[in-house]
Motif scaffolding. Structure first.
Motif, PDB file in Angstrom:
ATOM      1  N   GLU A 183       0.845  -1.186   0.000  1.00 55.54           N
ATOM      2  CA  GLU A 183       0.000   0.000   0.000  1.00 55.54           C
ATOM      3  C   GLU A 183       0.878   1.234   0.000  1.00 55.54           C
ATOM      4  OE1 GLU A 183      -3.207   0.320   2.737  1.00 55.54           O
ATOM      5  OE2 GLU A 183      -3.620  -1.827   2.662  1.00 55.54           O
ATOM      6  N   GLU A 184       0.496   2.203  -0.799  1.00 59.58           N
ATOM      7  CA  GLU A 184       1.253   3.447  -0.854  1.00 59.58           C
ATOM      8  C   GLU A 184       0.913   4.276   0.379  1.00 59.58           C
ATOM      9  OE1 GLU A 184       1.560   7.089  -3.971  1.00 59.58           O
ATOM     10  OE2 GLU A 184       1.307   5.085  -4.784  1.00 59.58           O
ATOM     11  N   ARG A 185       1.961   4.785   1.044  1.00 56.23           N
ATOM     12  CA  ARG A 185       1.696   5.545   2.260  1.00 56.23           C
ATOM     13  C   ARG A 185       1.118   6.911   1.923  1.00 56.23           C
ATOM     14  NH1 ARG A 185       5.536   9.162   4.023  1.00 56.23           N
ATOM     15  NH2 ARG A 185       7.423   9.285   2.801  1.00 56.23           N
ATOM     16  N   ALA A 186       0.434   7.484   2.886  1.00 62.27           N
ATOM     17  CA  ALA A 186      -0.229   8.770   2.670  1.00 62.27           C
ATOM     18  C   ALA A 186       0.792   9.886   2.489  1.00 62.27           C
ATOM     19  CB  ALA A 186      -1.133   9.070   3.861  1.00 62.27           C
ATOM     20  N   ASP A 187       0.376  10.909   1.777  1.00 67.18           N
ATOM     21  CA  ASP A 187       1.219  12.080   1.573  1.00 67.18           C
ATOM     22  C   ASP A 187       1.431  12.776   2.911  1.00 67.18           C
ATOM     23  OD1 ASP A 187       2.591  14.197   0.444  1.00 67.18           O
ATOM     24  OD2 ASP A 187       0.780  15.273  -0.119  1.00 67.18           O
ATOM     25  N   LEU A 222       2.333  19.217   4.167  1.00 64.54           N
ATOM     26  CA  LEU A 222       3.256  20.350   4.123  1.00 64.54           C
ATOM     27  C   LEU A 222       4.680  19.953   4.472  1.00 64.54           C
ATOM     28  CD1 LEU A 222       3.526  23.464   3.889  1.00 64.54           C
ATOM     29  CD2 LEU A 222       3.056  23.562   6.330  1.00 64.54           C
ATOM     30  N   TRP A 223       4.862  18.945   5.303  1.00 68.66           N
ATOM     31  CA  TRP A 223       6.187  18.590   5.820  1.00 68.66           C
ATOM     32  C   TRP A 223       7.057  17.908   4.787  1.00 68.66           C
ATOM     33  CZ3 TRP A 223       6.494  21.416   9.828  1.00 68.66           C
ATOM     34  CH2 TRP A 223       5.381  21.657  10.603  1.00 68.66           C
ATOM     35  N   GLU A 224       6.497  17.428   3.709  1.00 71.55           N
ATOM     36  CA  GLU A 224       7.287  16.710   2.714  1.00 71.55           C
ATOM     37  C   GLU A 224       7.440  17.494   1.411  1.00 71.55           C
ATOM     38  OE1 GLU A 224       6.072  12.733   2.051  1.00 71.55           O
ATOM     39  OE2 GLU A 224       6.431  12.137   4.114  1.00 71.55           O
ATOM     40  N   HIS A 225       7.460  18.803   1.491  1.00 71.14           N
ATOM     41  CA  HIS A 225       7.645  19.617   0.293  1.00 71.14           C
ATOM     42  C   HIS A 225       8.862  20.506   0.498  1.00 71.14           C
ATOM     43  CE1 HIS A 225       3.963  18.237  -1.539  1.00 71.14           C
ATOM     44  NE2 HIS A 225       3.379  18.369  -0.376  1.00 71.14           N
ATOM     45  N   PRO A 226      10.050  19.998   0.154  1.00 69.45           N
ATOM     46  CA  PRO A 226      11.276  20.744   0.430  1.00 69.45           C
ATOM     47  C   PRO A 226      11.364  22.062  -0.329  1.00 69.45           C
ATOM     48  CG  PRO A 226      11.751  18.822  -0.923  1.00 69.45           C
ATOM     49  CD  PRO A 226      10.325  18.708  -0.491  1.00 69.45           C
ATOM     50  N   GLY A 227      10.687  22.179  -1.455  1.00 71.90           N
ATOM     51  CA  GLY A 227      10.709  23.440  -2.197  1.00 71.90           C
ATOM     52  C   GLY A 227      10.115  24.578  -1.392  1.00 71.90           C
TER      53      GLY A 227
END
Length: 60
Positions: free
Chosen positions: A23-27, A30-35
């Motif tokens: 199963e693909e983990r949830a997004d 905000l914490w996973e957007h390094p840009g």
């Protein structure tokens, strides 16, 4: 010479892919957007640099 337990065309049991799809983990949101974080850091650095430049040139 060792005798192979599997025929040459078969994958040995220790190798290969998992038997079922993961199963693909949830997004992480905000914490996973390094840009975004990079943009905030650069903006902060520019504001601090602008403050010191303004002080050097007598605006403040």
């Amino acid at each position: 010479m060792a005798v192979p337990r599997n025929p040459p065309e078969e994958t040995p049991p220790a190798e290969g892919s998992i038997g079922e799809a993961h199963e693909e983990r949830a997004d992480g949101g905000l914490w996973e957007h390094p840009g975004l974080w990079t943009a905030l850091i650069v903006l902060g650095a520019l504001l601090v640099a602008g403050f010191f430049l303004a002080r050097i040139f007598g605006y403040g």
